[in-house]
Design an enzyme around this catalytic site. Structure first.
Site, PDB file in Angstrom:
ATOM      1  N   ASP A   1      44.324  44.217  33.005  1.00  0.00           N
ATOM      2  CA  ASP A   1      43.717  45.540  33.063  1.00  0.00           C
ATOM      3  C   ASP A   1      44.491  46.634  32.321  1.00  0.00           C
ATOM      4  OD1 ASP A   1      42.358  43.990  34.855  1.00  0.00           O
ATOM      5  OD2 ASP A   1      42.844  45.174  36.615  1.00  0.00           O
TER       6      ASP A   1
ATOM      7  N   GLU B   1      37.877  47.874  43.524  1.00  0.00           N
ATOM      8  CA  GLU B   1      39.130  48.052  42.803  1.00  0.00           C
ATOM      9  C   GLU B   1      38.961  49.106  41.712  1.00  0.00           C
ATOM     10  OE1 GLU B   1      41.958  44.319  42.960  1.00  0.00           O
ATOM     11  OE2 GLU B   1      40.422  44.073  41.432  1.00  0.00           O
TER      12      GLU B   1
END
Length: 581
Positions: free
Chosen positions: A92, A272
């Site tokens: 990420d 998330e």
């Protein structure tokens, strides 16, 4: 002299297929930072449940921290206009911001040891155009095998609200989740670190954590400045409870809980990486807010995906326009996208996402080239109201024309025919293409624009089609270098005609990734593919288009942005000038 060990940040549902993953925790790997602690300080910090962190000399064998990690960018699958790590594994994006000089900073979760998830640090790269990147030295790294630093964000504290930056306006504050695990259970709390050199080295705030609710599922803070209330705002996930918490602060150190956004949209198994950002609404003088939430696992197509909610924000409460779950991408490889800090709400926002999926990211064949995972293209984002379906977040390539290297075809009167282009001579193997159908009316919505990228050697291909006012589809199922039960091969989404007489489809193909954009980005698809032989030929055409409509097609070769940085040995060494910091 402290000897630090590499640690795995977060793992989820590690299966017997991945024996290299050694923990079974609650969620996918996330971010890590570095800590300069002697043994006694580290021991006492672990005992009380938190750790101080800051830039320090790092002595793990084989991992350079005083200079960028070198990389070879010539592999068959290595993208040439997408960012990918110099070596090993990346996931990420975190901490993205644009500084006052217009330099874009990208941090990312990084394993500098092997090409699978785990042992993650924060890599760092910078760019002036979001396509040509300078690899910087590793920014943040872990202290122990029981302490983990998860995802977060970064902001420029230009008014020195934090007090960390006397006599300067370019101080950077990173906000991240810190967890200390004991017997596979640990508290997650929010911490900050600050950089006085523009984001290259960080030291920890002495009074961390800044938020601690004694929770084991409380992470991924995204922070921005809210000018009307003159406060910082944080959104973060109570992941297992499907709640996004909103907090406010005058100084990035003292935070107050303001409200919650609860049980909206698709839930999956956890929330998330939330983002709350102000962006323009087409046709309106007033921008709107958008809350983006990533879910993993449990996406409709499996694994990970992002969803978003347009709405309003008054400084403490976000209110969605409705309860609909709007999916950010109709393929499978777009997750945990983050918007760059430093862009006003009246401007189009800019985002980058991780272009992979947790179901198969650690087994894709790029590992044979010594790396895994890439980011999506940088994208412009804004809101508009689309015909029939209402609010959509437009997602279109950011200034893609700046990396054109040459025009391969341009036909303004294609009609119901096609063009065939051999692009085997294009060094990057990367193309941008677009096809526009104009002169449409509600009574002539018929026909399709289609494309096929193929290998003249193996016959493998990636193809797609965009029926006018119909279901745009993408098929990666005829490339054969990768087989996995979770690697779905076909995707589609329904578009809507906007009464402007135009239907548009465009895209970028870059070695092992294709990104497709319909109607200027009202819909987008991000998809990996892995062919045994490079794709080198493209056919783009139209069929069944009404006689009164007009079809135009263009194809442009794209630069190899990494080749420009390679030395005589073909190695990209990165920005060595920063090694003195």
């Amino acid at each position: 002299m402290a000897i630090f060990r590499y640690v795995e940040c977060r793992a989820w549902a590690w299966s017997v297929e991945h024996p290299q993953r050694r923990l079974t925790l609650a969620s996918p790997p996330s971010s890590i930072v570095m800590f300069p602690l002697n043994f006694l300080a580290l021991l006492s910090a672990v005992l009380v449940g938190h750790v101080a962190c800051q830039t320090s000399t790092y002595f793990e064998s084989g991992v350079p921290t005083d200079a960028p990690v070198p990389g070879i960018y010539t592999g068959q699958y290595r993208p040439r206009v997408h960012f990918s790590p110099p070596q090993h594994f990346m996931n990420d994006p975190n901490g993205m911001f644009k500084d006052a000089d217009g330099l874009w900073h990208l941090y990312y979760q990084y394993n500098p040891k092997t090409s699978v998830a785990g042992d993650q640090h924060w890599g760092h790269a910078t760019s002036k155009d979001l396509y040509t990147w300078d690899n910087q030295k590793i920014a943040l790294w872990p202290p122990t095998n029981t302490t983990y630093v998860y995802s977060g964000s970064a902001v420029v504290d230009k008014n020195n609200t934090s007090g960390f930056f006397p006599h300067q306006d370019n101080g950077v504050v990173a906000i991240y989740t810190l967890a200390v695990y004991t017997d596979h259970a640990g508290v997650q709390n929010q911490n900050i670190a600050y950089s006085r050199d523009g984001g290259y080295n960080f030291e920890t705030y002495a009074n961390n954590p800044v938020i601690d609710i004694n929770s084991t599922q409380f992470r991924d803070p995204k922070v921005f400045w809210h000018a009307p209330t003159e406060k910082w705002v944080m959104v973060l996930a109570y992941s297992a409870e499907f709640v996004i918490g909103l907090y406010t602060s005058p100084n990035l150190k003292d935070w107050s809980h303001a409200s919650n956004f609860t049980h909206h949209g698709l839930l999956g198994l956890q929330y998330e990486c939330p983002n709350l950002v102000e962006m323009p609404l087409q046709g309106s003088d007033e921008p709107m807010y958008l809350l983006q939430i990533s879910i993993n696992p449990g996406a409709p197509l499996g694994g990970s995906i992002a969803q978003y909610f347009p709405g309003t924000f008054n400084g403490t409460h976000f209110t969605a326009v409705d309860g609909a779950a709007r999916i950010a991408d109709f393929a499978k490889d777009n997750y945990a996208g983050q918007f760059f800090s430093g862009i006003t709400g009246s401007e189009k926002q800019v985002s980058i996402a991780w272009a992979s999926n947790w179901q198969y990211t650690s087994v894709v064949p790029t590992g044979s080239e010594g790396w895994r995972s890439q980011m999506s293209l940088p994208r412009y984002n804004y809101l508009k109201k689309a015909s029939q379906i209402g609010y959509v977040m437009v997602s279109e390539p950011y200034n893609i024309e700046t990396v054109y290297s040459g025009e391969l075809a341009y036909n303004t009167s294609l009609g119901n025919s096609s063009i065939l282009i051999d692009y085997s001579h294009v060094p990057s193997g990367a193309l941008y293409f677009e096809a526009n159908v104009t002169g449409l009316t509600t009574s002539t919505l018929q026909g399709m624009v289609n494309f096929t990228f193929m290998s003249s050697v193996s016959g493998e291909y990636v193809r797609g089609g965009s029926p006018v006012n119909g279901d745009t589809w993408l098929d990666r199922g005829h490339t054969y270098a990768f087989d996995n039960p979770y690697f779905n091969d076909k995707f589609s989404a329904t578009g809507t005609y906007g009464d402007d007489g135009i239907w548009r489809v465009s895209g970028v193909i870059d070695r092992s990734i294709i990104e497709l954009f319909v109607n200027g980005g009202e819909q987008s698809a991000t998809s990996l593919f892995f062919a045994k032989q490079p794709l080198d030929t493209v056919r783009i055409g139209a069929a069944g288009i009404a006689p009164d409509a007009k079809v135009s097609v263009g194809v442009w070769a794209l630069k190899d942005t990494w080749a420009e940085q390679a030395n005589a040995n073909g190695t990209v060494v990165g920005n060595l000038t920063m090694s003195s910091y």
